[in-house]
Design a protein around this motif. Structure first.
Motif, PDB file in Angstrom:
ATOM      1  N   UNK A 246       0.826  -1.206   0.000  1.00 16.26           N
ATOM      2  CA  UNK A 246       0.000   0.000   0.000  1.00 16.26           C
ATOM      3  C   UNK A 246       0.862   1.259   0.000  1.00 16.26           C
ATOM      4  N   UNK A 247       1.927   1.264   0.767  1.00 16.73           N
ATOM      5  CA  UNK A 247       2.789   2.445   0.874  1.00 16.73           C
ATOM      6  C   UNK A 247       3.613   2.661  -0.387  1.00 16.73           C
ATOM      7  N   UNK A 248       4.097   1.547  -0.991  1.00 22.18           N
ATOM      8  CA  UNK A 248       5.080   1.670  -2.070  1.00 22.18           C
ATOM      9  C   UNK A 248       4.543   1.215  -3.423  1.00 22.18           C
ATOM     10  N   UNK A 249       3.228   1.158  -3.550  1.00 22.64           N
ATOM     11  CA  UNK A 249       2.582   0.965  -4.844  1.00 22.64           C
ATOM     12  C   UNK A 249       2.935  -0.384  -5.480  1.00 22.64           C
ATOM     13  N   UNK A 250       2.740  -1.461  -4.709  1.00 22.29           N
ATOM     14  CA  UNK A 250       2.864  -2.818  -5.222  1.00 22.29           C
ATOM     15  C   UNK A 250       1.479  -3.449  -5.277  1.00 22.29           C
ATOM     16  N   UNK A 251       1.365  -4.503  -6.056  1.00 19.74           N
ATOM     17  CA  UNK A 251       0.131  -5.272  -6.134  1.00 19.74           C
ATOM     18  C   UNK A 251       0.356  -6.636  -5.476  1.00 19.74           C
ATOM     19  N   UNK A 252      -0.526  -6.993  -4.547  1.00 22.24           N
ATOM     20  CA  UNK A 252      -0.486  -8.323  -3.947  1.00 22.24           C
ATOM     21  C   UNK A 252      -1.263  -9.264  -4.864  1.00 22.24           C
ATOM     22  N   UNK A 253      -0.556 -10.189  -5.515  1.00 22.12           N
ATOM     23  CA  UNK A 253      -1.210 -11.123  -6.424  1.00 22.12           C
ATOM     24  C   UNK A 253      -1.947 -12.205  -5.643  1.00 22.12           C
ATOM     25  N   UNK A 254      -1.262 -12.791  -4.673  1.00 20.13           N
ATOM     26  CA  UNK A 254      -1.878 -13.850  -3.887  1.00 20.13           C
ATOM     27  C   UNK A 254      -0.901 -14.259  -2.798  1.00 20.13           C
ATOM     28  N   UNK A 255      -1.312 -15.233  -1.976  1.00 20.89           N
ATOM     29  CA  UNK A 255      -0.455 -15.786  -0.940  1.00 20.89           C
ATOM     30  C   UNK A 255      -0.647 -17.293  -0.904  1.00 20.89           C
ATOM     31  N   UNK A 256       0.433 -18.011  -0.564  1.00 19.43           N
ATOM     32  CA  UNK A 256       0.333 -19.463  -0.479  1.00 19.43           C
ATOM     33  C   UNK A 256      -0.647 -19.883   0.602  1.00 19.43           C
ATOM     34  N   UNK A 257      -0.650 -19.118   1.681  1.00 18.67           N
ATOM     35  CA  UNK A 257      -1.585 -19.365   2.766  1.00 18.67           C
ATOM     36  C   UNK A 257      -2.548 -18.180   2.783  1.00 18.67           C
ATOM     37  N   UNK A 258      -3.790 -18.365   2.379  1.00 23.78           N
ATOM     38  CA  UNK A 258      -4.707 -17.228   2.217  1.00 23.78           C
ATOM     39  C   UNK A 258      -5.230 -16.714   3.547  1.00 23.78           C
ATOM     40  N   UNK A 259      -4.313 -16.248   4.396  1.00 20.43           N
ATOM     41  CA  UNK A 259      -4.679 -15.767   5.724  1.00 20.43           C
ATOM     42  C   UNK A 259      -3.575 -14.859   6.226  1.00 20.43           C
ATOM     43  N   UNK A 260      -3.828 -14.162   7.344  1.00 18.16           N
ATOM     44  CA  UNK A 260      -2.834 -13.283   7.938  1.00 18.16           C
ATOM     45  C   UNK A 260      -1.930 -14.021   8.921  1.00 18.16           C
TER      46      UNK A 260
END
Length: 342
Positions: A246-260
């Motif tokens: 959010x701060x540095x203008x990246x896109x989160x495509x996905x995560x291997x573990x879909x959780x925090x």
């Protein structure tokens, strides 16, 4: 602040056992968590704290939960406090279990600092049982939080992941250096309230650390200029880079573990969907925590021809390592991201 007696070992064992039982019985209770995201804890606000009763020449006894929290508190408190950290370096904070030594340390504290937002969920039941005169302060109070998006909440996960879904916020606020300005202010205000005699020291240390954080932010902006905008895409082991993105203008495509939480477990369908999104996005790298289980990442890398790049995530490195402070932690990660994506 009232004097306290040390806990006897049997009492510590009972508290640990009670905390373990509570961690496995949360389930639906967490659905009614308050808007402060700390269902078990009564948190102190820095402005409401009152001076501790320190002996002549005595130092404020402070406890921090994680090594990252501890490093920020060290920068503000300096030699005017005695600081102990609960979760060891190179240890994932998700799911850490307290030891009798941890409980003794907590019971002797004048003040406890936590990241908050559910990160230390495995500790919350025990923290809630501390005497009322030991204030617990969440350093993340006042940060603009990232909400958990609805598509992430319906997942096959264990107790800890369900709790993160219920709170609905991303606890990994430290991946944005400007959020640490809030941590710094909360630390300085809390320490000054408990030890007014050293308030000027805490403020001076806070001002100096603010300058270092601003320098880190500007350095990060400069380093990231090497990455083309089209390549500013992240796939991680769990959802931990949101504030950085959010701060540095990246896109989160996905995560291997879909959780925090790094303790989550993906279903076969989630892994298949992840492979599809990776192929469609054109990303070349998976970033995983140095302390994370590499099995899923390495299998995904084989299936999709991706590189696996380790980052420091929930903990600092060993004292002689490359990420032994918050500043070097961020510098290490930024360099790793730039080298992988430029």
């Amino acid at each position: 602040m009232l004097s306290r007696n040390r806990l006897a070992l049997p009492q510590m064992i009972i508290l640990i056992f009670a905390a373990l039982l509570a961690a496995c019985s949360r389930g639906a209770e967490n659905a009614s968590s308050s808007s402060t995201y700390h269902g078990y804890l009564t948190l102190a606000q820095p402005e409401d704290l009152t001076p501790a009763q320190l002996q002549d020449g005595g130092l404020l006894q402070v406890v921090a939960t994680t090594s990252i929290v501890a490093d920020v508190v060290t920068n503000v408190g300096g030699d005017a406090i005695e600081l102990n950290s609960i979760i060891p370096r190179m240890t994932d904070p998700h799911g850490y279990q307290l030891t009798p030594g941890d409980l003794r340390m907590l019971h002797d504290a004048d003040l406890v600092f936590i990241n908050g937002l559910g990160l230390e969920e495995a500790l919350e039941q025990t923290l809630a049982q501390l005497p009322e005169d030991i204030p617990i302060v969440s350093l993340s109070e006042g940060i603009q939080l990232r909400e958990l998006t609805s598509e992430r909440t319906d997942t096959n996960a264990d107790h800890e992941t369900e709790a993160h879904a219920d709170t609905g916020v991303d606890p990994h606020v430290w991946f944005d250096p400007l959020n640490i300005n809030v941590w710094t202010d909360n630390t300085a205000q809390s320490l000054a309230a408990l030890d007014p005699a050293n308030a000027a020291t805490f403020q001076a240390n806070s001002d100096a650390f603010h300058n270092q954080l601003e320098d880190l932010h500007n350095w990060t902006l400069t380093q990231l200029e090497e990455i083309p905008q089209a390549d500013r895409k992240l796939v991680t082991d769990h959802l931990l880079m949101g504030y950085f993105a959010q701060r540095y203008d990246f896109e989160i495509i996905n995560a291997l573990l879909p959780a925090y939480s790094s303790a989550a477990s993906p279903s076969a369908q989630e892994l298949a969907d992840l492979q599809d999104s990776i192929r469609q996005s054109g990303v070349k790298v998976i970033f995983i925590g140095i302390n994370s289980n590499r099995q899923i990442a390495e299998q995904m890398a084989r299936d999709t021809s991706l590189a696996v790049v380790p980052l420091y995530t929930g903990s600092l490195s060993a004292l002689n390592g490359p990420a032994s402070t918050y500043l070097t932690f961020m510098q290490y990660n930024v360099r790793a991201i730039v080298n992988a994506l430029k």
